[in-house]
Design a protein around this motif. Sequence first.
Motif, PDB file in Angstrom:
ATOM      1  N   THR A 157       0.805  -1.220   0.000  1.00 25.19           N
ATOM      2  CA  THR A 157       0.000   0.000   0.000  1.00 25.19           C
ATOM      3  C   THR A 157       0.840   1.273   0.000  1.00 25.19           C
ATOM      4  OG1 THR A 157      -0.242  -0.211   2.408  1.00 25.19           O
ATOM      5  CG2 THR A 157      -2.024  -1.062   1.040  1.00 25.19           C
ATOM      6  N   GLU A 158       1.948   1.295   0.730  1.00 24.48           N
ATOM      7  CA  GLU A 158       2.771   2.499   0.749  1.00 24.48           C
ATOM      8  C   GLU A 158       3.326   2.792  -0.641  1.00 24.48           C
ATOM      9  OE1 GLU A 158       6.786   4.428   2.762  1.00 24.48           O
ATOM     10  OE2 GLU A 158       6.483   2.265   2.812  1.00 24.48           O
ATOM     11  N   ASN A 159       3.808   1.763  -1.320  1.00 27.55           N
ATOM     12  CA  ASN A 159       4.360   1.963  -2.651  1.00 27.55           C
ATOM     13  C   ASN A 159       3.290   2.419  -3.637  1.00 27.55           C
ATOM     14  OD1 ASN A 159       6.765   1.075  -1.561  1.00 27.55           O
ATOM     15  ND2 ASN A 159       6.653  -0.965  -2.462  1.00 27.55           N
ATOM     16  N   GLY A 160       2.101   1.790  -3.563  1.00 26.61           N
ATOM     17  CA  GLY A 160       1.020   2.175  -4.467  1.00 26.61           C
ATOM     18  C   GLY A 160       0.552   3.601  -4.238  1.00 26.61           C
ATOM     19  N   ARG A 161       0.417   3.981  -2.967  1.00 21.65           N
ATOM     20  CA  ARG A 161      -0.006   5.351  -2.646  1.00 21.65           C
ATOM     21  C   ARG A 161       1.025   6.359  -3.131  1.00 21.65           C
ATOM     22  NH1 ARG A 161      -0.990   5.888   3.566  1.00 21.65           N
ATOM     23  NH2 ARG A 161      -2.426   7.574   3.078  1.00 21.65           N
ATOM     24  N   THR A 162       2.307   6.067  -2.884  1.00 24.41           N
ATOM     25  CA  THR A 162       3.364   6.993  -3.287  1.00 24.41           C
ATOM     26  C   THR A 162       3.431   7.107  -4.804  1.00 24.41           C
ATOM     27  OG1 THR A 162       4.621   6.380  -1.314  1.00 24.41           O
ATOM     28  CG2 THR A 162       5.820   7.545  -3.047  1.00 24.41           C
ATOM     29  N   TYR A 163       3.253   5.991  -5.486  1.00 26.15           N
ATOM     30  CA  TYR A 163       3.269   5.983  -6.953  1.00 26.15           C
ATOM     31  C   TYR A 163       2.188   6.896  -7.512  1.00 26.15           C
ATOM     32  CZ  TYR A 163       2.669   3.989 -11.681  1.00 26.15           C
ATOM     33  OH  TYR A 163       2.537   3.800 -13.036  1.00 26.15           O
ATOM     34  N   LEU A 164       0.964   6.725  -7.054  1.00 25.85           N
ATOM     35  CA  LEU A 164      -0.128   7.567  -7.552  1.00 25.85           C
ATOM     36  C   LEU A 164       0.106   9.033  -7.207  1.00 25.85           C
ATOM     37  CD1 LEU A 164      -3.314   5.410  -6.849  1.00 25.85           C
ATOM     38  CD2 LEU A 164      -2.110   5.749  -9.016  1.00 25.85           C
ATOM     39  N   HIS A 165       0.595   9.296  -5.997  1.00 25.05           N
ATOM     40  CA  HIS A 165       0.884  10.673  -5.592  1.00 25.05           C
ATOM     41  C   HIS A 165       1.925  11.291  -6.514  1.00 25.05           C
ATOM     42  CE1 HIS A 165       2.793  13.923  -3.273  1.00 25.05           C
ATOM     43  NE2 HIS A 165       1.598  14.079  -2.721  1.00 25.05           N
ATOM     44  N   GLU A 166       2.969  10.541  -6.831  1.00 27.47           N
ATOM     45  CA  GLU A 166       4.029  11.066  -7.701  1.00 27.47           C
ATOM     46  C   GLU A 166       3.515  11.323  -9.111  1.00 27.47           C
ATOM     47  OE1 GLU A 166       7.079  12.072  -7.195  1.00 27.47           O
ATOM     48  OE2 GLU A 166       7.105  11.645  -5.054  1.00 27.47           O
ATOM     49  N   VAL A 175     -14.442   9.879 -13.837  1.00 31.33           N
ATOM     50  CA  VAL A 175     -15.012   9.760 -12.489  1.00 31.33           C
ATOM     51  C   VAL A 175     -14.537   8.471 -11.832  1.00 31.33           C
ATOM     52  CG1 VAL A 175     -17.160   9.421 -11.203  1.00 31.33           C
ATOM     53  CG2 VAL A 175     -17.040  11.175 -12.987  1.00 31.33           C
ATOM     54  N   ILE A 176     -14.543   7.394 -12.576  1.00 31.72           N
ATOM     55  CA  ILE A 176     -14.165   6.097 -12.010  1.00 31.72           C
ATOM     56  C   ILE A 176     -12.682   6.051 -11.675  1.00 31.72           C
ATOM     57  CG2 ILE A 176     -13.910   3.638 -12.578  1.00 31.72           C
ATOM     58  CD1 ILE A 176     -16.642   3.965 -14.036  1.00 31.72           C
ATOM     59  N   THR A 177     -11.831   6.659 -12.483  1.00 37.78           N
ATOM     60  CA  THR A 177     -10.407   6.692 -12.133  1.00 37.78           C
ATOM     61  C   THR A 177     -10.198   7.494 -10.850  1.00 37.78           C
ATOM     62  OG1 THR A 177     -10.050   8.548 -13.668  1.00 37.78           O
ATOM     63  CG2 THR A 177      -9.571   6.350 -14.489  1.00 37.78           C
ATOM     64  N   ALA A 178     -11.003   8.522 -10.636  1.00 36.03           N
ATOM     65  CA  ALA A 178     -10.920   9.275  -9.378  1.00 36.03           C
ATOM     66  C   ALA A 178     -11.367   8.400  -8.206  1.00 36.03           C
ATOM     67  CB  ALA A 178     -11.782  10.537  -9.457  1.00 36.03           C
ATOM     68  N   ILE A 179     -12.402   7.605  -8.408  1.00 34.56           N
ATOM     69  CA  ILE A 179     -12.864   6.684  -7.367  1.00 34.56           C
ATOM     70  C   ILE A 179     -11.757   5.696  -7.018  1.00 34.56           C
ATOM     71  CG2 ILE A 179     -14.445   4.754  -6.914  1.00 34.56           C
ATOM     72  CD1 ILE A 179     -16.560   6.294  -8.560  1.00 34.56           C
ATOM     73  N   THR A 190      -5.858   4.875  -1.986  1.00 37.20           N
ATOM     74  CA  THR A 190      -4.848   5.688  -1.302  1.00 37.20           C
ATOM     75  C   THR A 190      -5.312   6.248   0.035  1.00 37.20           C
ATOM     76  OG1 THR A 190      -5.520   7.728  -2.453  1.00 37.20           O
ATOM     77  CG2 THR A 190      -3.792   6.394  -3.490  1.00 37.20           C
ATOM     78  N   ALA A 191      -6.612   6.383   0.257  1.00 36.74           N
ATOM     79  CA  ALA A 191      -7.098   7.004   1.488  1.00 36.74           C
ATOM     80  C   ALA A 191      -6.705   6.178   2.712  1.00 36.74           C
ATOM     81  CB  ALA A 191      -8.614   7.169   1.442  1.00 36.74           C
ATOM     82  N   THR A 192      -6.163   6.843   3.709  1.00 37.06           N
ATOM     83  CA  THR A 192      -5.739   6.163   4.939  1.00 37.06           C
ATOM     84  C   THR A 192      -6.894   5.403   5.584  1.00 37.06           C
ATOM     85  OG1 THR A 192      -4.108   7.910   5.298  1.00 37.06           O
ATOM     86  CG2 THR A 192      -4.652   6.532   7.187  1.00 37.06           C
ATOM     87  N   LEU A 193      -8.080   5.940   5.466  1.00 41.74           N
ATOM     88  CA  LEU A 193      -9.268   5.324   6.062  1.00 41.74           C
ATOM     89  C   LEU A 193      -9.487   3.894   5.583  1.00 41.74           C
ATOM     90  CD1 LEU A 193     -11.888   5.774   7.752  1.00 41.74           C
ATOM     91  CD2 LEU A 193     -12.963   6.585   5.634  1.00 41.74           C
ATOM     92  N   TYR A 194      -9.041   3.600   4.340  1.00 44.50           N
ATOM     93  CA  TYR A 194      -9.336   2.298   3.735  1.00 44.50           C
ATOM     94  C   TYR A 194      -8.153   1.331   3.747  1.00 44.50           C
ATOM     95  CZ  TYR A 194     -13.136   5.136   1.813  1.00 44.50           C
ATOM     96  OH  TYR A 194     -14.193   5.981   1.665  1.00 44.50           O
ATOM     97  N   LEU A 195      -7.035   1.723   4.335  1.00 45.34           N
ATOM     98  CA  LEU A 195      -5.830   0.900   4.225  1.00 45.34           C
ATOM     99  C   LEU A 195      -5.984  -0.472   4.881  1.00 45.34           C
ATOM    100  CD1 LEU A 195      -2.887   3.418   4.766  1.00 45.34           C
ATOM    101  CD2 LEU A 195      -3.920   2.610   2.630  1.00 45.34           C
ATOM    102  N   HIS A 196      -6.793  -0.568   5.930  1.00 51.08           N
ATOM    103  CA  HIS A 196      -6.941  -1.835   6.646  1.00 51.08           C
ATOM    104  C   HIS A 196      -7.864  -2.801   5.924  1.00 51.08           C
ATOM    105  CE1 HIS A 196     -10.622   0.260   7.722  1.00 51.08           C
ATOM    106  NE2 HIS A 196     -11.130  -0.892   8.111  1.00 51.08           N
ATOM    107  N   ARG A 197      -8.582  -2.351   4.917  1.00 49.13           N
ATOM    108  CA  ARG A 197      -9.582  -3.180   4.266  1.00 49.13           C
ATOM    109  C   ARG A 197      -8.936  -4.151   3.278  1.00 49.13           C
ATOM    110  NH1 ARG A 197     -14.444   0.346   2.092  1.00 49.13           N
ATOM    111  NH2 ARG A 197     -15.592  -1.566   2.523  1.00 49.13           N
TER     112      ARG A 197
END
Length: 207
Positions: free
Chosen positions: A111-120, A166-170, A176-183
């Motif tokens: 998850t960290e790598n995926g989140r950082t990738y999208l952010h970059e 819209v779907i790519t934004a979803i 990436t949202a921290t709220l969903y990382l445990h799911r």
Amino acid sequence: MGRGRMPIGRRERAKQAKRERIMTAARELFAEHGVSGVTTQQVAHRADVAIGTLYLYASTKAELLIMVQNEKFAAAIDSGLAAANAAVGQGVLEPVIALLRPVVECLREHTENGRTYLHELVFGDPAEPYRQAGLALADRLEDGITGLFTHNEYIDAADAATLARVITAIIHISTTATLYLHRSDEAVLGDIRDQIHATLAPHHRAA
């Protein structure tokens, strides 16, 4: 002489070999420790190249991550498009979910790598070559979603393109949202499915 490609020279082969060693080292280290737990020096050491040599291929750790993730992202899109094509004819939603499943799994593999990738990709320099390649992959995914929507007679080309954005934004928020990382991946995909279903509701009513 034949008209095939000229054999590459020794120098070019050496460059390709170094790039592959750097890619392999970065891929392994990011998988083991996450992007925040890795330094460029560690990548250079594992790849058995000087740090200056590594910087000829990627000038920052972020670029190294993008190099690695681009390959994974491309493979996930290929897999998703094949699955979506096999699901065409099962309505609008199922082919889209088939396309998105390997993409979501790829982005959440670490998850960290995926989140950082999208952010970059979103906030980094779009002129940097690896980011350009990553953004081209994002466009390919969006185009794939658009193409699936155009199979529905009640969704015109303009709406299909808008729905794909819209779907790519979803996907971005859901992965990436921290709220969903445990799911789990299945829970995230289920939530994405519900959101897409709601987004398509006006078109269902039109049908």
